[in-house]
Design an enzyme around this catalytic site. Sequence first.
Site, PDB file in Angstrom:
ATOM      1  N   SER A  51       0.833  -1.192   0.000  1.00  0.00           N
ATOM      2  CA  SER A  51       0.000   0.000   0.000  1.00  0.00           C
ATOM      3  C   SER A  51       0.876   1.254   0.000  1.00  0.00           C
ATOM      4  O   SER A  51       1.685   1.454  -0.896  1.00  0.00           O
ATOM      5  CB  SER A  51      -0.958  -0.066   1.195  1.00  0.00           C
ATOM      6  OG  SER A  51      -1.922   0.949   1.152  1.00  0.00           O
TER       7      SER A  51
ATOM      8  N   HIS B 186      -2.446  -1.396  -4.202  1.00  0.00           N
ATOM      9  CA  HIS B 186      -3.903  -1.432  -4.320  1.00  0.00           C
ATOM     10  C   HIS B 186      -4.424  -0.003  -4.253  1.00  0.00           C
ATOM     11  O   HIS B 186      -3.668   0.953  -4.089  1.00  0.00           O
ATOM     12  CB  HIS B 186      -4.540  -2.326  -3.247  1.00  0.00           C
ATOM     13  CG  HIS B 186      -4.359  -1.842  -1.838  1.00  0.00           C
ATOM     14  ND1 HIS B 186      -4.820  -2.540  -0.749  1.00  0.00           N
ATOM     15  CD2 HIS B 186      -3.768  -0.727  -1.318  1.00  0.00           C
ATOM     16  CE1 HIS B 186      -4.529  -1.893   0.361  1.00  0.00           C
ATOM     17  NE2 HIS B 186      -3.894  -0.779   0.038  1.00  0.00           N
TER      18      HIS B 186
END
Length: 204
Positions: A102, A127
């Site tokens: 992330s 993501h």
Amino acid sequence: MSFDNYLVPTVIEQSGRGERAFDIYSRLLKERIVFLVGPVTDESANLVVAQLLFLESENPDKDIFFYINSPGGSVTAGMSIYDTMNFIKPDVSTLCLGQAASMGAFLLSAGEKGKRFALPNSRIMIHQPLISGGLGGQASDIEIHARELLKIKEKLNRLMAKHCDRDLADLERDTDRDNFMSAEEAKEYGLIDQILENRASLRL
């Protein structure tokens, strides 16, 4: 630097003035190594930013080595690190050990081109940004938050596309769901430049 819940080793150095004791992270800071370990929070980001600014003041022409082992976290906290990496004069070399997921992966990709590394068994995950915690309130307020989240998603994708030398469409597609990569896959994708088997393989 303090790390809660576990003992931080102390290093003893001998000098002409006698012995000096450093916690291990302060000693590594002398070698221009900065750690991001654990979630990206306001507190951890503040520590990283302070160390980057300190190292710039110590020597604005010498590289800084930013080691990342993080599952990600706050976008705003992460962006404070990102902006500081770009603000300061020294090149910031990034290295993933363990995981960079992330926001951790975003910061890994933001290192100086040619100086972004991962150890062989690292895992990298990209993501789209998430809403943490419960989101409540009036429908109009939820709509405002949703629009803001889409703006953040577009900005992060655009910046990572630049760092990875990829089309924005690639990032929009590849961050739609959790996308895990090995070190080799991250290199192929453009998130890093080199996999370090050992220190001898380091090329700057």
